[in-house]
Structures are given as C-alpha cells and as structure tokens.
Design a protein around this motif. Structure first.
Motif, mmCIF file in Angstrom:
data_model
loop_
_atom_site.group_PDB
_atom_site.id
_atom_site.type_symbol
_atom_site.label_atom_id
_atom_site.label_comp_id
_atom_site.label_asym_id
_atom_site.label_seq_id
_atom_site.Cartn_x
_atom_site.Cartn_y
_atom_site.Cartn_z
ATOM 1 N N ASN A 153 0.981 -1.152 0.082
ATOM 2 C CA ASN A 153 -0.052 -0.055 -0.092
ATOM 3 C C ASN A 153 0.921 1.242 0.112
ATOM 4 O O ASN A 153 1.888 1.406 0.610
ATOM 5 C CB ASN A 153 -0.983 0.143 1.175
ATOM 6 N N TRP B 156 -4.436 2.081 -0.862
ATOM 7 C CA TRP B 156 -4.595 1.563 0.681
ATOM 8 C C TRP B 156 -5.909 0.713 0.732
ATOM 9 O O TRP B 156 -6.623 1.070 1.680
ATOM 10 C CB TRP B 156 -4.696 2.774 1.724
ATOM 11 N N MET C 13 -3.377 5.451 5.735
ATOM 12 C CA MET C 13 -4.594 4.683 5.507
ATOM 13 C C MET C 13 -5.935 5.224 5.921
ATOM 14 O O MET C 13 -6.652 5.304 5.116
ATOM 15 C CB MET C 13 -4.431 3.129 5.922
#
Length: 200
Positions: free
Chosen positions: A96, A167, A194
């Motif tokens: 991510n 994310w 995130m």
C-alpha cells in the motif's frame, strides 16, 4: 502511472501528499536521462525547488518537459491481515502506498533574487509551527549571498496531475479493517495514511 479505479485520488489530496512529503524526484530526458531528489513546494500551478549548481542535471532543463514523483507513506500488506484469507485462502501479499506524479515544463533561474525567493518560500513552509522559526535574515547576509551563488532555482509549470492512494480501497470492508488493525499495531505512520486515504 497506472491507477486502478478504487485508488484514484483528486488534486486536493494530491496537494496534501506533496505538502506532507516536502520532497520529490525530478526526472527528465533532456540531454540524457536524469533524476534528482529535491525539496519542493507546490504553489498554485507551479512547483518550486532548487538544484546545487554543481549538479549538471539543471543545465538541460530550461524549457524541458519534466516528471516529478512524490511518494508518501507506504507499507507491506500481509495476506494474513485479511479475514477473507481464513475463509477461502485467495489472498496474496501486496504493498500500500500514496504517490503523486506531476508533469510540466521547467524553467531554470540563476539570478540571486529568484533563488532567494525560492529558498525563502521553502524555508517558511518547513519552519512554520516551530517555536523559533529560522529565516534567511537569521544568518549573516554575506553568508546567505554566498550560499545562493551555489544553487539554481527551479520552477515547473504543472500541466498534468496523477495521484494514487493504494490503501486496500478495493478490498472488502472486513479486509480493510484487518489491514487497518495490523497497521495500527505495527506502523503508526502508515496507519494514519490509510485512515486519510479512506476519508473520501
């Protein structure tokens, strides 16, 4: 840059990523393939920064098209963080991250006034919020003048913005919660990013 639909981000969030990073890499193909990482500031439709005069990269940049890449926080994602792995086993590792790519036309500025303006803006941005912010007037004038002779100012007129926030946005709510919980326990910076990316 390839951006899957769930990972697309808008210019407002792109600006937040660039502002938080404060640094990016300028790529160009003029006079050969070059890349230089610089402190940067995105103001209006222009990105500003400066090169060390000794860096030959700037010599071919005036009027050239450039690509600026700015990365934000990132994190490895284990398949074990997904509750769905326990259900069906169809899960693989991934990564991510947040990234912004800016394309535009560069202009190079060797004059002291332009360089001083760029350095003053960068300094003001990064000193803001400090108990005793440092400014150019805090150093002897002759020293600052000497330092300005060693740099070259850069301005890039931005023509294209691409922003990605990967994310786990394409995962199920349960898998997203699993990744968030794992990052909360192991990586507070990535966990905060995130949360920011999910706040759409």
């Amino acid at each position: 840059m390839y951006v899957a639909a769930p990972d697309r981000s808008d210019e407002e969030r792109a600006r937040a990523t660039v502002d938080a990073a404060g640094i990016g890499t300028v790529f160009s193909a003029a006079g050969g393939l070059h890349a230089t990482t610089l402190p940067l500031l995105w103001v209006g439709e222009t990105v500003i920064g400066h090169f060390a005069k000794a860096n030959r990269h700037w010599r071919e940049l005036d009027g050239a098209e450039v690509l600026i890449v700015v990365t934000g926080p990132d994190s490895y994602v284990s398949p074990g963080w997904y509750p769905s792995k326990a259900e069906h086993g169809r899960a693989v590792p991934t990564w991510n991250y947040s990234e912004v790519q800016l394309r535009g036309r560069a202009s190079v500025h060797e004059d002291a006034a332009a360089c001083r303006d760029i350095v003053a803006r960068l300094t003001a941005r990064h000193e803001a919020g400090r108990p005793a912010p440092w400014g150019l007037d805090d150093a002897p004038t002759t020293y600052i003048e000497q330092q300005l002779k060693a740099i070259v100012g850069l301005r890039v007129a931005v023509t294209e913005v691409t922003a990605k926030e990967k994310w786990s946005r394409g995962r199920s709510p349960e898998d997203i919660a699993g990744v968030q919980a794992a990052l909360d326990a192991s990586d507070p910076v990535a966990a905060a990013e995130m949360r920011r990316a999910r706040d759409v």
